[in-house]
Motif scaffolding. Structure first.
Motif, PDB file in Angstrom:
ATOM      1  N   ALA A 152       0.837  -1.208   0.000  1.00 18.14           N
ATOM      2  CA  ALA A 152       0.000   0.000   0.000  1.00 18.14           C
ATOM      3  C   ALA A 152       0.871   1.256   0.000  1.00 18.14           C
ATOM      4  N   ILE A 153       2.000   1.205   0.715  1.00 23.20           N
ATOM      5  CA  ILE A 153       2.913   2.351   0.755  1.00 23.20           C
ATOM      6  C   ILE A 153       3.503   2.612  -0.620  1.00 23.20           C
ATOM      7  N   THR A 154       4.013   1.563  -1.257  1.00 18.40           N
ATOM      8  CA  THR A 154       4.713   1.753  -2.535  1.00 18.40           C
ATOM      9  C   THR A 154       3.770   2.022  -3.693  1.00 18.40           C
ATOM     10  N   ASN A 155       2.491   1.638  -3.547  1.00 18.05           N
ATOM     11  CA  ASN A 155       1.524   1.863  -4.626  1.00 18.05           C
ATOM     12  C   ASN A 155       0.538   2.990  -4.328  1.00 18.05           C
ATOM     13  N   TYR A 156       0.726   3.666  -3.199  1.00 16.01           N
ATOM     14  CA  TYR A 156      -0.118   4.818  -2.815  1.00 16.01           C
ATOM     15  C   TYR A 156      -1.600   4.464  -2.733  1.00 16.01           C
ATOM     16  N   ASN A 157      -1.892   3.320  -2.125  1.00 12.64           N
ATOM     17  CA  ASN A 157      -3.294   2.926  -1.937  1.00 12.64           C
ATOM     18  C   ASN A 157      -3.816   3.403  -0.584  1.00 12.64           C
ATOM     19  N   TYR A 158      -5.057   3.884  -0.574  1.00 13.71           N
ATOM     20  CA  TYR A 158      -5.716   4.180   0.688  1.00 13.71           C
ATOM     21  C   TYR A 158      -5.883   2.884   1.480  1.00 13.71           C
ATOM     22  N   VAL A 159      -5.885   3.015   2.798  1.00 13.83           N
ATOM     23  CA  VAL A 159      -6.116   1.869   3.670  1.00 13.83           C
ATOM     24  C   VAL A 159      -7.166   2.237   4.709  1.00 13.83           C
ATOM     25  N   GLU A 160      -8.087   1.330   4.958  1.00 14.48           N
ATOM     26  CA  GLU A 160      -9.051   1.490   6.048  1.00 14.48           C
ATOM     27  C   GLU A 160      -8.664   0.532   7.165  1.00 14.48           C
ATOM     28  N   ILE A 161      -8.652   1.032   8.387  1.00 17.81           N
ATOM     29  CA  ILE A 161      -8.264   0.189   9.518  1.00 17.81           C
ATOM     30  C   ILE A 161      -9.228   0.366  10.686  1.00 17.81           C
ATOM     31  N   ASN A 162      -9.340  -0.690  11.479  1.00 19.13           N
ATOM     32  CA  ASN A 162      -9.965  -0.604  12.798  1.00 19.13           C
ATOM     33  C   ASN A 162      -8.821  -0.645  13.804  1.00 19.13           C
ATOM     34  N   TYR A 163      -8.720   0.399  14.628  1.00 18.24           N
ATOM     35  CA  TYR A 163      -7.528   0.559  15.462  1.00 18.24           C
ATOM     36  C   TYR A 163      -7.882   0.627  16.939  1.00 18.24           C
ATOM     37  N   LYS A 164      -7.081  -0.080  17.741  1.00 24.69           N
ATOM     38  CA  LYS A 164      -7.290  -0.111  19.186  1.00 24.69           C
ATOM     39  C   LYS A 164      -6.053   0.446  19.885  1.00 24.69           C
ATOM     40  N   LYS A 165      -6.222   1.532  20.601  1.00 27.10           N
ATOM     41  CA  LYS A 165      -5.117   2.121  21.342  1.00 27.10           C
ATOM     42  C   LYS A 165      -4.817   1.303  22.592  1.00 27.10           C
ATOM     43  N   ALA A 166      -3.650   1.542  23.169  1.00 28.94           N
ATOM     44  CA  ALA A 166      -3.281   0.862  24.413  1.00 28.94           C
ATOM     45  C   ALA A 166      -4.178   1.348  25.547  1.00 28.94           C
ATOM     46  N   ASN A 167      -4.555   0.436  26.419  1.00 29.53           N
ATOM     47  CA  ASN A 167      -5.382   0.758  27.587  1.00 29.53           C
ATOM     48  C   ASN A 167      -6.706   1.421  27.208  1.00 29.53           C
ATOM     49  N   ASP A 168      -7.227   1.042  26.051  1.00 30.79           N
ATOM     50  CA  ASP A 168      -8.494   1.592  25.587  1.00 30.79           C
ATOM     51  C   ASP A 168      -9.253   0.485  24.860  1.00 30.79           C
ATOM     52  N   ASN A 169     -10.402   0.117  25.371  1.00 31.91           N
ATOM     53  CA  ASN A 169     -11.180  -0.962  24.765  1.00 31.91           C
ATOM     54  C   ASN A 169     -11.947  -0.533  23.527  1.00 31.91           C
ATOM     55  N   ASN A 170     -12.035   0.776  23.299  1.00 32.13           N
ATOM     56  CA  ASN A 170     -12.753   1.266  22.133  1.00 32.13           C
ATOM     57  C   ASN A 170     -11.917   1.059  20.869  1.00 32.13           C
ATOM     58  N   ILE A 171     -12.602   0.670  19.794  1.00 32.56           N
ATOM     59  CA  ILE A 171     -11.938   0.491  18.499  1.00 32.56           C
ATOM     60  C   ILE A 171     -12.446   1.573  17.557  1.00 32.56           C
ATOM     61  N   SER A 172     -11.517   2.316  16.957  1.00 34.34           N
ATOM     62  CA  SER A 172     -11.896   3.419  16.071  1.00 34.34           C
ATOM     63  C   SER A 172     -11.634   3.046  14.619  1.00 34.34           C
ATOM     64  N   PHE A 173     -12.492   3.541  13.743  1.00 30.29           N
ATOM     65  CA  PHE A 173     -12.334   3.327  12.302  1.00 30.29           C
ATOM     66  C   PHE A 173     -11.535   4.487  11.731  1.00 30.29           C
ATOM     67  N   ARG A 174     -10.527   4.180  10.946  1.00 27.80           N
ATOM     68  CA  ARG A 174      -9.702   5.221  10.343  1.00 27.80           C
ATOM     69  C   ARG A 174      -9.518   4.957   8.852  1.00 27.80           C
ATOM     70  N   LYS A 175      -9.547   6.019   8.074  1.00 31.03           N
ATOM     71  CA  LYS A 175      -9.095   5.960   6.686  1.00 31.03           C
ATOM     72  C   LYS A 175      -7.766   6.684   6.645  1.00 31.03           C
ATOM     73  N   ILE A 176      -6.744   6.034   6.083  1.00 27.95           N
ATOM     74  CA  ILE A 176      -5.401   6.594   6.152  1.00 27.95           C
ATOM     75  C   ILE A 176      -4.688   6.532   4.803  1.00 27.95           C
ATOM     76  N   GLU A 177      -3.656   7.367   4.700  1.00 23.49           N
ATOM     77  CA  GLU A 177      -2.703   7.296   3.593  1.00 23.49           C
ATOM     78  C   GLU A 177      -1.389   6.784   4.189  1.00 23.49           C
ATOM     79  N   PRO A 178      -0.983   5.540   3.914  1.00 23.27           N
ATOM     80  CA  PRO A 178       0.237   5.007   4.516  1.00 23.27           C
ATOM     81  C   PRO A 178       1.489   5.561   3.830  1.00 23.27           C
ATOM     82  N   TYR A 179       2.484   5.979   4.641  1.00 21.84           N
ATOM     83  CA  TYR A 179       3.677   6.596   4.060  1.00 21.84           C
ATOM     84  C   TYR A 179       4.987   5.924   4.442  1.00 21.84           C
ATOM     85  N   ALA A 180       5.104   5.402   5.650  1.00 22.54           N
ATOM     86  CA  ALA A 180       6.396   4.852   6.070  1.00 22.54           C
ATOM     87  C   ALA A 180       6.193   3.891   7.231  1.00 22.54           C
TER      88      ALA A 180
END
Length: 245
Positions: free
Chosen positions: A157-185
């Motif tokens: 995704a980084i080398t081809n510049y594709n958008y990525v959608e993720i479900n992300y869970k922070k440390a010490n947080d049970n909530n999961i957030s939806f993110r749309k991102i541009e991966p770079y490195a």
């Protein structure tokens, strides 16, 4: 921030793969510009110059066509790849370091790549490399087993510049957030892989631990490169970077 052994192995293999890819393109008798190569492999033009110099130093007759770009000298054919015993030993040693990576996709892809590389070893070097492999052990100092299985896809995704959608869970947080991102490195620290991406929720660059990504989807749509610089990112306050994870 210093690279750990796993990160160093990844950097070396990435560079080797890129040099082979550039040589393959040159073999097709295309004229390649430094700008074209920098865009294709998401590297700086200065890095392209260094890569071309490495090929020339290795005996590849790359010629510069003034005002056009790079090409291979007419009549040049690539000889079969030959590895010295020390080069083979370096690859075998790197395998042991890579297997300690916390991302299973990266481990699998490296092993598959190494099988192809070992297929061109001379029989005497292959025998010695297998003997050396039995004599190497890398201790894992992680306090807990942190695993992920997304690194290889994220690299694409980084080398081809594709958008990525993720479900992300922070440390010490049970909530999961939806993110749309541009991966770079990506970078590795303390046996953790970190993805740096432009986050549409936060409207800024954020650092995401890959093992905390609960689900991801690589989208076919591509984004416009924001000319992200990992060097500039690391010049920020280290506390601020940690806060953005």
């Amino acid at each position: 921030m210093s690279l750990n052994v796993g990160s160093l192995s990844l950097v070396l293999m990435t560079q080797l793969s890129r040099l082979i890819a550039i040589l393959t393109l040159l073999k097709s008798k295309r004229i390649l510009t430094a700008t074209e190569l920098s865009h294709k492999y998401n590297i700086t033009v200065r890095t392209v110059y260094r890569d071309i110099k490495k090929l020339i130093d290795a005996g590849v007759p790359v010629v510069t066509i003034e005002g056009k770009g790079y090409s291979l000298m007419d009549g040049y054919t690539v000889p079969p790849v030959q590895f010295t015993e020390k080069e083979a030993n370096a690859l075998i040693t790197a395998q042991h370091l890579v297997t300690k990576s916390n991302d299973s996709s990266f481990v699998i892809d490296y092993k598959d790549a190494l099988i192809k590389i070992k297929s061109v070893f001379k029989s005497s070097i292959l025998e010695k490399s297998e003997h050396l492999s039995d004599k190497i052990h890398v201790f894992d100092t992680r306090e807990k087993n942190i695993a992920s299985n997304a690194l290889s896809e994220i690299q694409l995704a980084i080398t081809n510049y594709n958008y990525v959608e993720i479900n992300y869970k922070k440390a010490n947080d049970n909530n999961i957030s939806f993110r749309k991102i541009e991966p770079y490195a990506i970078y590795s620290t303390e046996n953790k892989w970190i993805l740096i991406a432009w986050c549409y929720m936060r409207i800024e660059y954020r650092a995401f631990r890959i093992d905390r990504i609960q689900h991801f989807k690589i989208l076919p749509e591509t984004f416009e490169d924001r000319k992200f610089s990992i060097q500039a990112f690391f010049r920020q306050d280290p506390y601020d970077i940690k806060k953005k994870k």
